[in-house]
Motif scaffolding. Structure first.
Motif, PDB file in Angstrom:
ATOM      1  N   PHE A 157      36.741  48.530  19.232  1.00  0.00           N
ATOM      2  CA  PHE A 157      35.661  47.768  19.871  1.00  0.00           C
ATOM      3  C   PHE A 157      35.040  46.786  18.876  1.00  0.00           C
ATOM      4  O   PHE A 157      34.789  45.628  19.194  1.00  0.00           O
ATOM      5  N   ILE A 158      34.802  47.289  17.659  1.00  0.00           N
ATOM      6  CA  ILE A 158      34.198  46.428  16.637  1.00  0.00           C
ATOM      7  C   ILE A 158      35.115  45.245  16.345  1.00  0.00           C
ATOM      8  O   ILE A 158      34.690  44.090  16.296  1.00  0.00           O
ATOM      9  N   VAL A 218      37.439  43.916  18.252  1.00  0.00           N
ATOM     10  CA  VAL A 218      37.604  42.990  19.377  1.00  0.00           C
ATOM     11  C   VAL A 218      36.300  42.246  19.678  1.00  0.00           C
ATOM     12  O   VAL A 218      36.270  41.013  19.712  1.00  0.00           O
ATOM     13  N   PHE A 219      35.212  42.977  19.859  1.00  0.00           N
ATOM     14  CA  PHE A 219      33.990  42.351  20.390  1.00  0.00           C
ATOM     15  C   PHE A 219      33.075  41.807  19.297  1.00  0.00           C
ATOM     16  O   PHE A 219      32.345  40.862  19.528  1.00  0.00           O
ATOM     17  N   ALA A 220      33.100  42.446  18.119  1.00  0.00           N
ATOM     18  CA  ALA A 220      32.207  41.981  17.067  1.00  0.00           C
ATOM     19  C   ALA A 220      32.909  40.973  16.148  1.00  0.00           C
ATOM     20  O   ALA A 220      32.417  39.885  15.908  1.00  0.00           O
ATOM     21  N   ARG A 221      34.105  41.349  15.693  1.00  0.00           N
ATOM     22  CA  ARG A 221      34.787  40.434  14.764  1.00  0.00           C
ATOM     23  C   ARG A 221      35.559  39.350  15.509  1.00  0.00           C
ATOM     24  O   ARG A 221      35.472  38.174  15.173  1.00  0.00           O
ATOM     25  N   GLY A 222      36.313  39.765  16.554  1.00  0.00           N
ATOM     26  CA  GLY A 222      37.165  38.810  17.278  1.00  0.00           C
ATOM     27  C   GLY A 222      36.338  37.867  18.131  1.00  0.00           C
ATOM     28  O   GLY A 222      36.186  36.687  17.829  1.00  0.00           O
ATOM     29  N   LEU A 223      35.762  38.384  19.188  1.00  0.00           N
ATOM     30  CA  LEU A 223      35.027  37.543  20.135  1.00  0.00           C
ATOM     31  C   LEU A 223      33.627  37.186  19.629  1.00  0.00           C
ATOM     32  O   LEU A 223      33.027  36.225  20.106  1.00  0.00           O
ATOM     33  N   GLN A 224      33.134  37.984  18.708  1.00  0.00           N
ATOM     34  CA  GLN A 224      31.807  37.756  18.111  1.00  0.00           C
ATOM     35  C   GLN A 224      30.698  37.645  19.161  1.00  0.00           C
ATOM     36  O   GLN A 224      29.861  36.758  19.125  1.00  0.00           O
ATOM     37  N   ILE A 225      30.765  38.546  20.170  1.00  0.00           N
ATOM     38  CA  ILE A 225      29.724  38.506  21.190  1.00  0.00           C
ATOM     39  C   ILE A 225      28.761  39.683  21.080  1.00  0.00           C
ATOM     40  O   ILE A 225      27.711  39.691  21.708  1.00  0.00           O
ATOM     41  N   LEU A 226      29.106  40.677  20.287  1.00  0.00           N
ATOM     42  CA  LEU A 226      28.223  41.838  20.180  1.00  0.00           C
ATOM     43  C   LEU A 226      28.106  42.259  18.725  1.00  0.00           C
ATOM     44  O   LEU A 226      29.064  42.109  17.951  1.00  0.00           O
ATOM     45  N   SER A 237      28.070  44.660  15.471  1.00  0.00           N
ATOM     46  CA  SER A 237      28.987  45.762  15.179  1.00  0.00           C
ATOM     47  C   SER A 237      28.256  46.990  14.661  1.00  0.00           C
ATOM     48  O   SER A 237      28.789  48.074  14.677  1.00  0.00           O
ATOM     49  N   TYR A 238      27.053  46.836  14.143  1.00  0.00           N
ATOM     50  CA  TYR A 238      26.378  48.032  13.617  1.00  0.00           C
ATOM     51  C   TYR A 238      24.866  47.862  13.698  1.00  0.00           C
ATOM     52  O   TYR A 238      24.346  46.754  13.909  1.00  0.00           O
ATOM     53  N   GLY A 239      24.195  49.006  13.546  1.00  0.00           N
ATOM     54  CA  GLY A 239      22.745  48.990  13.483  1.00  0.00           C
ATOM     55  C   GLY A 239      22.103  49.095  14.853  1.00  0.00           C
ATOM     56  O   GLY A 239      22.773  49.320  15.874  1.00  0.00           O
ATOM     57  N   GLN A 240      20.790  48.937  14.843  1.00  0.00           N
ATOM     58  CA  GLN A 240      20.027  49.156  16.054  1.00  0.00           C
ATOM     59  C   GLN A 240      18.952  48.092  16.136  1.00  0.00           C
ATOM     60  O   GLN A 240      18.516  47.562  15.130  1.00  0.00           O
ATOM     61  N   GLY A 241      18.566  47.764  17.354  1.00  0.00           N
ATOM     62  CA  GLY A 241      17.517  46.760  17.506  1.00  0.00           C
ATOM     63  C   GLY A 241      17.474  46.273  18.928  1.00  0.00           C
ATOM     64  O   GLY A 241      16.682  46.748  19.727  1.00  0.00           O
ATOM     65  N   THR A 242      18.367  45.369  19.292  1.00  0.00           N
ATOM     66  CA  THR A 242      18.378  44.829  20.651  1.00  0.00           C
ATOM     67  C   THR A 242      19.262  45.675  21.551  1.00  0.00           C
ATOM     68  O   THR A 242      19.943  46.593  21.093  1.00  0.00           O
ATOM     69  N   TRP A 243      19.249  45.355  22.850  1.00  0.00           N
ATOM     70  CA  TRP A 243      20.109  46.102  23.773  1.00  0.00           C
ATOM     71  C   TRP A 243      21.578  45.843  23.465  1.00  0.00           C
ATOM     72  O   TRP A 243      22.441  46.675  23.725  1.00  0.00           O
ATOM     73  N   HIS A 246      22.898  45.886  20.660  1.00  0.00           N
ATOM     74  CA  HIS A 246      23.332  46.879  19.681  1.00  0.00           C
ATOM     75  C   HIS A 246      23.779  48.173  20.350  1.00  0.00           C
ATOM     76  O   HIS A 246      24.552  48.933  19.798  1.00  0.00           O
ATOM     77  N   LEU A 247      23.237  48.387  21.542  1.00  0.00           N
ATOM     78  CA  LEU A 247      23.491  49.661  22.230  1.00  0.00           C
ATOM     79  C   LEU A 247      24.833  49.660  22.964  1.00  0.00           C
ATOM     80  O   LEU A 247      25.417  50.717  23.216  1.00  0.00           O
ATOM     81  N   VAL A 248      25.330  48.462  23.283  1.00  0.00           N
ATOM     82  CA  VAL A 248      26.483  48.363  24.189  1.00  0.00           C
ATOM     83  C   VAL A 248      27.717  49.088  23.653  1.00  0.00           C
ATOM     84  O   VAL A 248      28.227  50.026  24.285  1.00  0.00           O
ATOM     85  N   LEU A 249      28.182  48.688  22.484  1.00  0.00           N
ATOM     86  CA  LEU A 249      29.435  49.262  21.980  1.00  0.00           C
ATOM     87  C   LEU A 249      29.344  50.760  21.706  1.00  0.00           C
ATOM     88  O   LEU A 249      30.197  51.512  22.173  1.00  0.00           O
ATOM     89  N   PRO A 250      28.306  51.236  20.964  1.00  0.00           N
ATOM     90  CA  PRO A 250      28.275  52.682  20.729  1.00  0.00           C
ATOM     91  C   PRO A 250      28.126  53.510  22.001  1.00  0.00           C
ATOM     92  O   PRO A 250      28.756  54.568  22.131  1.00  0.00           O
ATOM     93  N   SER A 251      27.319  53.038  22.946  1.00  0.00           N
ATOM     94  CA  SER A 251      27.123  53.867  24.142  1.00  0.00           C
ATOM     95  C   SER A 251      28.398  53.927  24.980  1.00  0.00           C
ATOM     96  O   SER A 251      28.736  54.968  25.528  1.00  0.00           O
ATOM     97  N   ILE A 252      29.119  52.818  25.068  1.00  0.00           N
ATOM     98  CA  ILE A 252      30.380  52.852  25.826  1.00  0.00           C
ATOM     99  C   ILE A 252      31.386  53.761  25.116  1.00  0.00           C
ATOM    100  O   ILE A 252      32.061  54.578  25.739  1.00  0.00           O
TER     101      ILE A 252
END
Lengths: 307, 343
Positions: free
Chosen positions: A151-152, A154-162, A164-170, A172-178
């Protein structure tokens, strides 16, 4: 009912005692000296000995255990070697973060898992059912840490839309919760599907049809209420797996929850914090199972909870 | 100018014509009901008799439109209720007839009632879903019905669950559900089979009493010849998915013209001791996956001849008897007149 709950709570004390005793023993059996880790490789032996004495680690293990147990029954769960603060408080400070992640995951799993399971059952052996079944088998088989890393990538490094780590905004919650929800969701899909298929040919479902009820009413509530009984039981048992999964997922995504506190405390041999975290996780597990058992009695009136 | 025809008193309420039902099983496709035809007139009781696998329950499920899916399906024939063919009407329309016009009581009340809902809810559901009653209105109606079917302390027991009742009381609750909306046709599928012998008579008496009070027609499915004799007007004997004999109840009992019917009559124990030995029908029920050629009954039939192996007999009038008496046997006249117990 009240007597039943009282009896269950009484026995859960022994469960917690067992859990904390095992972790107490294991922590002291694995190699690694907390004083050495805390002072670093350059410390001289007399410094280490002095610190060990201050930590109470110079006493025989049985004495350490007796002192710890004496403190625990007075609800004193020890001090963090690293921070010098109350161990349990340190753990509790991270509970809201973990709760946010866990509840989001369970919510996701329920909201997606139940409908998918119901659709799969109602369209049993169709293409839709096959797709759902393959999806749930796949997500159940893939290990948490691997899914998280992919997930990291694809979505954080590749697509750069989410993030990859830490907490703060919603976001941040998407990848770990899924990531945490997937295996739970898969089990939910499969259980709901098989549970519904099992009851769909029962006499009372036929009766519901003979009563001229709409198909929607035949399925909810007549069939589903019965199908849910075994599902609820397994959800309770799976909750332990979810807690374990949270430890891994929190580590992968650097999520500041109880799981990450646990891992860090283990690597620092911060005995007090590890013991407090384990005690808390065990208590949550025991409590959840009690709630599930009570729910079971509510869902199936044939079950009488004997005090 | 033509005068409108007056409503025909004898017009059937339900007409089943050439009904064929197939079941897909692992071993192959089974024809569970094969060309069954019969009528039910308003207010009368038609008994469908036969052993397990004869197709009697499947016939009733087909009429109600509740065949187990996807295994069972109607592959031919018509089911005409009050002039409308239920097999061609839109499913939503047929659904609205269930419970309101035609109802069903099942064999095992324990598995037929939903274990997780209170009985008052299950009875009241009929009023709530079909008649738009409120919860409290439906509850009152349920209590009234429970009293009517003879459940003591109905008001105290309306919130109990099915497992808290005895078998006989559960079947009374099932009957209450079936009769809630005053149906015109009741299908009772072995309503007493799962009950204690002592309770069977009470439940049967309740059913026939309520039937008389409501003037509804009943299809009584059973394998109990005694139940049939005391409560049915006409009888339909089924064997291997086909009707083998039909007629008025007295007529068929006294002038049995099919060897299977005759064999069944001979197998009833008689309390007065006229025959001191039971005479069973030899052989066992046929395998629907591998039916014998010709007449399905011929391997077990004492009257069987060559023609029975080649030619499946039609359901035809027994010539020496009244017109409604029909039997599916090449030698029906011979069977009728034969006094010997040749079984």
């Amino acid at each position: 009912m009240g007597a039943y709950v009282a009896r269950r709570l009484f026995f859960s004390i022994f469960v917690l005692w067992g859990a904390v005793s095992v972790i107490f023993l294991v922590l002291r059996l694995v190699p690694g000296d907390p004083a050495l880790i805390l002072l670093g490789p350059d410390a001289n032996p007399s410094q280490i000995a002095a610190l060990r004495e201050r930590m109470g680690l110079d006493e025989p293990m049985l004495v350490q255990y007796a002192i710890y147990m004496r403190d625990v029954v007075q609800l004193d769960f020890g001090t963090s070697f690293r921070f010098g603060t109350d161990a349990m408080q340190h753990v509790l400070d991270h509970v809201p973060n973990s709760a946010q992640l866990a509840l989001t995951s369970v919510g996701l799993a329920l909201v997606i898992g139940f409908p998918l399971g119901i659709i799969a059952a109602l369209k049993a052996n169709s293409v839709v059912d096959r797709i759902i079944s393959v999806f749930s088998l796949a997500t159940q088989s893939l290990p948490n840490f691997w899914v998280g890393i992919v997930f990291i990538l694809v979505f954080a490094r590749g697509l750069q839309i989410l993030p990859s780590y830490g907490q703060g905004t919603w976001q941040h919650l998407v990848l770990p919760s899924i990531t945490l929800a997937l295996p739970f969701l898969a089990i939910l899909v499969r259980l709901t599907r098989s549970g519904l298929l099992e009851v769909i040919h029962e006499g009372y479902v036929q009766t519901a049809r003979a009563k001229g009820l709409r198909e929607r009413v035949v399925i909810f509530p007549h069939a589903l209420r019965n199908a849910l009984i075994p599902v609820v039981t397994v959800i309770g048992l799976q909750f332990g797996a979810l807690l374990g999964g949270a430890v891994i997922v929190e580590t992968v995504f650097a999520w500041p929850g109880v799981g990450r506190v646990l891992i860090e405390s283990i690597s620092h041999r911060d005995y007090g914090v590890v013991q407090a975290a384990i005690l808390l996780i065990a208590a949550i597990f025991v409590f959840t199972n009690l709630v599930v058992d009570l729910l079971y009695g509510y869902l199936d009136p044939r079950v009488r909870l004997a005090g | 100018m033509s005068t409108p025809t007056p409503p025909d008193e004898d017009a059937p309420l339900l007409s089943v014509r050439d009904l064929r039902v197939e079941f897909g099983t692992r071993a192959g496709v089974v024809t569970a009901v094969d060309g069954v035809s019969f009528d039910v007139r308003p207010g009368e009781t038609l008994a469908i008799l036969g052993e397990s696998g004869s197709g009697k329950s499947v016939t009733s499920q087909a009429i109600m439109g509740i065949l187990p899916k996807p295994a069972g399906r109607v592959v031919g024939g018509r089911i005409v209720y009050r002039g409308a063919d239920l097999l061609t009407r839109p499913p939503a329309e047929v659904r609205k007839l269930r419970g309101t016009e035609m109802s069903m009581v099942f064999q095992d009340p324990l598995s037929s009632l939903n274990p997780v809902f209170r009985v008052g809810y299950q009875i009241g559901e009929m009023f709530r879903r079909h008649r738009g009653y409120s919860r409290s209105e439906a509850r009152e109606a349920a209590i009234e019905l429970m009293e009517r079917v003879g459940i003591p302390a109905a008001r105290q027991r309306v919130d109990d669950f099915p497992h808290q009742f005895s078998g006989g009381m559960r079947q009374r609750i099932m009957i209450a559900i079936a009769l809630a909306l005053d149906p015109t046709l009741l299908i009772a599928d072995e309503p007493t089979t799962a009950l204690d012998v002592t309770v069977q008579a009470q439940v049967m008496k309740l059913l026939t009493r309520l039937q008389r009070e409501e003037g509804m027609a009943m299809i009584l499915i059973t394998h109990d010849l005694g139940v049939v004799a005391s409560s049915a007007d006409r009888v339909l004997m089924m064997y291997a998915g086909r009707v083998v004999e039909t007629g008025d109840i007295r007529e068929v009992y006294e002038y049995a013209s099919h060897p299977y019917t005759k064999g069944l009559m001979a197998s009833i124990p008689e309390l007065d001791g006229r025959s001191d030995r039971l005479t069973p029908i030899k052989g066992s029920p046929p395998d629907l996956l591998d039916l014998p050629p010709g007449c399905s009954f011929h391997p077990r039939c004492p009257y069987a001849r060559d023609v029975c192996v080649q030619d499946d007999p039609d359901l035809l009038h027994v010539e020496s008897r009244p017109g409604t008496h029909r039997a599916a046997c090449h030698f029906r006249e011979e069977v009728l007149t034969d006094d010997r117990e040749r079984v």
